[in-house]
Design an enzyme around this catalytic site. Sequence first.
Site, PDB file in Angstrom:
ATOM      1  N   ASP A 179      87.520  52.641  59.083  1.00  0.00           N
ATOM      2  CA  ASP A 179      87.698  51.205  59.020  1.00  0.00           C
ATOM      3  C   ASP A 179      86.525  50.527  59.735  1.00  0.00           C
ATOM      4  O   ASP A 179      86.121  50.971  60.816  1.00  0.00           O
ATOM      5  CB  ASP A 179      89.018  50.855  59.721  1.00  0.00           C
ATOM      6  CG  ASP A 179      89.348  49.390  59.619  1.00  0.00           C
ATOM      7  OD1 ASP A 179      89.472  48.912  58.482  1.00  0.00           O
ATOM      8  OD2 ASP A 179      89.461  48.726  60.661  1.00  0.00           O
ATOM      9  N   GLU A 235      83.694  51.556  55.391  1.00  0.00           N
ATOM     10  CA  GLU A 235      83.201  50.213  55.090  1.00  0.00           C
ATOM     11  C   GLU A 235      81.909  49.989  55.876  1.00  0.00           C
ATOM     12  O   GLU A 235      81.938  49.989  57.101  1.00  0.00           O
ATOM     13  CB  GLU A 235      84.224  49.169  55.547  1.00  0.00           C
ATOM     14  CG  GLU A 235      85.574  49.289  54.900  1.00  0.00           C
ATOM     15  CD  GLU A 235      86.573  48.288  55.478  1.00  0.00           C
ATOM     16  OE1 GLU A 235      87.249  47.615  54.686  1.00  0.00           O
ATOM     17  OE2 GLU A 235      86.688  48.172  56.712  1.00  0.00           O
TER      18      GLU A 235
END
Length: 634
Positions: free
Chosen positions: A327, A356
């Site tokens: 994340d 990400e």
Amino acid sequence: MDIIELQEGIYRPEFIYHGEDLGINYSKEKTIVKLWAPTAENVKLEIYNHYEKEEPFEVFDMFEDLNGTWKVKLKGDYEGKYYLFAVDFGDRIEKTVDPYAKGLAPNSEMGLIVNLNKTNPENWENDKYKALDSAVDAVIYEIHVRDFSTSPYSGIKNRGDYLAFTEEGTVNNQGLSTGLDHLKELGVTHVHLLPVFDYATVDEENRYEYNWGYDPHFYNVPEGSYANKPEGYQRIKEFKKMIKSLHDNGIGVIMDVVYNHTYYTNESAFQKTAPGYFYRLINNCYLTNGSGCGNEIATERPMVRKFIIDSLKYWVKEYHIDGFRFDLMGLMDKETMYTIENVLHDINPNLLLYGEPWAAEPPHLEEYQKIHKGDQRDHKIAFFNDDFRDAVKGDPDGFKKGYVNGKFETYNDIKNGIIGSIDYSFEVNGFTYKPEETINYVSAHDNLTLWDKINKSVSKAPEEERIKMDRLAQAIVFTSQGIPFIQGGEEFLRTKYGNHNSYNAGDHINQIKWERKTHYYDTFLYYKGLIKLRKEHPAFRMKEPDMIRKNLHFIESEDAAIGFVLKDHANGDDWKDIYVLYNPQHHWSRFWLAEEKDFNIVVNGKYAGTEVLHSFQADNIKVPPLSAMVLYIK
Ligand code: CA
């Protein structure tokens, strides 16, 4: 900006500890307990018979050991006891749970001494990581544990639990498979679970609240609210049963991990044991907020990097996890990510790593430490390809359109996606060196579902047309080079009723509505067919950039339509040439094929798969509006 305490001298190099034994080291004869608290003046270990007891059953002094660690050896069998540390900083005593805890009381109120040998399901010693030759062979299905089975139409007994993934033969109200059988029927290779480490905001004993779980509390214990009961070994046992069941059915398990911030700051075990060390600070006191959640974990500091790597190794070795999704990886420093890659691929060379490449706000790091798109080049780390995502369908939450719903200017970005975002040509190139570095997707848990996005952007179009757009979008994902990823439930047009950030919106909004499998069964079959096509045909899964440059050629087409051919048995495919044609327009579009040959159509706007739908001889073909077509020459 919030202020926290930084203890003087805590960054001293002699406080860097390299041992592998932080936390509990249990055996029947003795338990050795170790804590890193370099600036503490004194540390005591409190043992409790039960987590509801106010007073400890025993208290032990811990002794200063190497590099800021504290140690105590307990004689005898301490299995099943609960424990806390009392860390004395001179001006105050902090009571805290062990940041390295492997077991927890409900709602993380104490650590639990676990005999991990007693938590293994039957035949666990023969459980293997999911076999995977290359990351581009994966088909990733993102799902939240609770969303998977809370619907009454799931037909699943252990609704909302880890054990839902162990139930076979479950069906919806119309007799169509759900749960595990559905995953097998669809053909995905990996499930990617939204956070399943312990998080803070759901009361594990009553589960009234709902949360995605991006609120980390303890990193090395499964979240308790997905177990039948959060007590004792139950959550560990049930979590392992889930893994075993998925592995037995040929499905790998990827964990979504959130090492970029913690839910609590002053009250976190990090802050209570090593004040100031675990968070990024300005002027040694102001917390930075690149996560948008109040703090940033200082991944670049040696003992933080060590914590993250120890944690990941533990999940891989103890729980047989097959991959990790990071994340807000843009908040982690480059060296930590590269070290993770090296360490984990030594254990399992095929382990999947992706994340990400962005943050909520810019991270408080030196420029050379920051992760940007491109930093994954020639590393076995993939990035979510947001350019491709937005080119296909438009902005994640707004009214803007993309290629499939009416904005054809993104034409070149679609081409960049098709070639795996490698350096293909002067006009067509992206951020990767190899196709295994891009996660190709059109929606995930964040933002509108694909179906909700299409509905929002072309609200006046008839449903039939919107379904065509949805299928075209996924046809693009599954026929492009790279790693395909879908949000669970998309295969029957998942809706969250337009909610673009449903992290705490409850089961009704978030749950997979299994009755939709019946309503949109044709679309389910279409997704299933695309997955089958991709899995059976290595031409869609080329591994090397040279192979793509050599075997993938764009062909002549009209207007905004895009066509390409995967030539000459690309990547050992048994089909000689495979033509892939996308027509996002409202009129028929012509494509020029190489020569007059026997062409076999296997995908059109209605059906997808490997069965021949229709054969013909011609040197061109017209493709209907809003559809993809795949055809091959033997
Ligand atoms: Ca929890």
